[in-house]
Design a protein around this motif. Structure first.
Motif, PDB file in Angstrom:
ATOM      1  N   SER A 109       0.833  -1.208   0.000  1.00 34.50           N
ATOM      2  CA  SER A 109       0.000   0.000   0.000  1.00 34.50           C
ATOM      3  C   SER A 109       0.871   1.263   0.000  1.00 34.50           C
ATOM      4  CB  SER A 109      -0.963   0.002   1.183  1.00 34.50           C
ATOM      5  OG  SER A 109      -0.259   0.034   2.401  1.00 34.50           O
ATOM      6  N   LEU A 110       1.981   1.242   0.705  1.00 38.88           N
ATOM      7  CA  LEU A 110       2.903   2.375   0.719  1.00 38.88           C
ATOM      8  C   LEU A 110       3.497   2.584  -0.677  1.00 38.88           C
ATOM      9  CD1 LEU A 110       3.906   4.390   2.873  1.00 38.88           C
ATOM     10  CD2 LEU A 110       5.853   2.889   3.235  1.00 38.88           C
ATOM     11  N   GLU A 124       2.127   1.757  -3.496  1.00 42.15           N
ATOM     12  CA  GLU A 124       1.078   2.272  -4.373  1.00 42.15           C
ATOM     13  C   GLU A 124       0.823   3.755  -4.127  1.00 42.15           C
ATOM     14  OE1 GLU A 124      -2.069  -0.507  -3.623  1.00 42.15           O
ATOM     15  OE2 GLU A 124      -1.272  -1.947  -5.077  1.00 42.15           O
ATOM     16  N   GLU A 125       0.895   4.184  -2.867  1.00 45.45           N
ATOM     17  CA  GLU A 125       0.727   5.608  -2.546  1.00 45.45           C
ATOM     18  C   GLU A 125       1.838   6.457  -3.142  1.00 45.45           C
ATOM     19  OE1 GLU A 125       0.541   6.500   1.628  1.00 45.45           O
ATOM     20  OE2 GLU A 125      -0.951   4.945   1.979  1.00 45.45           O
ATOM     21  N   TRP A 126       3.057   5.922  -3.167  1.00 45.53           N
ATOM     22  CA  TRP A 126       4.241   6.684  -3.553  1.00 45.53           C
ATOM     23  C   TRP A 126       4.673   6.456  -5.010  1.00 45.53           C
ATOM     24  CZ3 TRP A 126       7.335  10.284  -1.041  1.00 45.53           C
ATOM     25  CH2 TRP A 126       6.938  10.606   0.260  1.00 45.53           C
ATOM     26  N   LYS A 150       3.442   6.671  -9.189  1.00 45.91           N
ATOM     27  CA  LYS A 150       2.478   7.099 -10.201  1.00 45.91           C
ATOM     28  C   LYS A 150       3.122   6.873 -11.560  1.00 45.91           C
ATOM     29  CE  LYS A 150      -0.347  11.044 -11.482  1.00 45.91           C
ATOM     30  NZ  LYS A 150      -0.666  12.446 -11.158  1.00 45.91           N
ATOM     31  N   PRO A 193       2.540  11.431  -2.249  1.00 40.52           N
ATOM     32  CA  PRO A 193       1.079  11.550  -2.213  1.00 40.52           C
ATOM     33  C   PRO A 193       0.642  12.923  -1.712  1.00 40.52           C
ATOM     34  CG  PRO A 193       1.855  10.119  -0.449  1.00 40.52           C
ATOM     35  CD  PRO A 193       3.048  10.454  -1.286  1.00 40.52           C
TER      36      PRO A 193
END
Length: 194
Positions: free
Chosen positions: A85-86, A88-90, A92, A99
């Motif tokens: 999840s970290l 995916e947040e960081w 793009k 984020p």
């Protein structure tokens, strides 16, 4: 005795979300088949390797020390589902991306200081990722929201002034070891010996 800030590293339990502090600087996350992610963090000193490994162990994250072909030291985790999840947040479009809702508390700031904090005269410099300049504005904004307005200086954020330095020192807590003391935030760049 001074009262601890609600957001300080010493007032809160360490948790995996603190790794955001390592991503504010040179930390990198790589995904594996959208099921797990691994953190890689190059470091400029062996004391930082020891300190970061201990700090991540406090968060239940085991690491392996690394040495690059150029002789640089660092740490790396195994691929872990709890880091996905970290990552995916960081990330793009395959690039490191801070984020927009980034929030930095004492735990994240402590890891950032361990990995990339140093004195620059009487100011304190938090290193940024030279490979990810697009993260700088968001990270700087999050630092300001934590009560630490900073100015961009090269590939770092410079924190100046007694009040801001006191706030940073309060948020990150005491240095983890004697090796870290000369690099650790204090009320001013002129630090007293113990």
């Amino acid at each position: 005795m001074a009262q601890l800030s609600f957001y300080s590293a010493e007032a809160n339990q360490p948790h995996a979300g603190d790794l955001a502090g390592l991503l504010c600087c040179q930390g990198q996350l790589a995904e594996f088949a959208r099921t797990a992610a691994r953190l890689t963090l190059p470091l400029d000193a062996r004391w930082r390797v020891r300190a970061v490994r201990l700090a991540l162990a406090e968060r239940g994250i085991e690491t392996t020390p690394t040495v690059t072909d150029e002789g640089l030291h660092g740490v790396r985790t195994a691929f872990r589902a709890d880091l996905l999840s970290l990552a995916e947040e960081w990330t793009k479009e395959g690039e490191k991306f801070a984020p927009s809702g980034l929030s930095l508390d004492g735990g994240a700031l402590r890891l950032w200081v361990l990995a990339a904090g140093s004195w620059l005269g009487t100011s304190y410099l938090l290193g940024l990722d030279p490979e990810a300049p697009d993260t700088y504005d968001t990270v700087r904004g999050a630092l300001g929201n934590a009560g630490l307005p900073a100015t961009l200086q090269g590939t770092g954020l410079r924190i100046s002034g007694r009040r801001r330095l006191r706030r940073l020192a309060e948020l990150v807590g005491r240095p983890p070891s004697g090796d870290a003391e000369e690099h650790w935030p204090a009320v001013s760049g002129v630090r007293e010996s113990a």
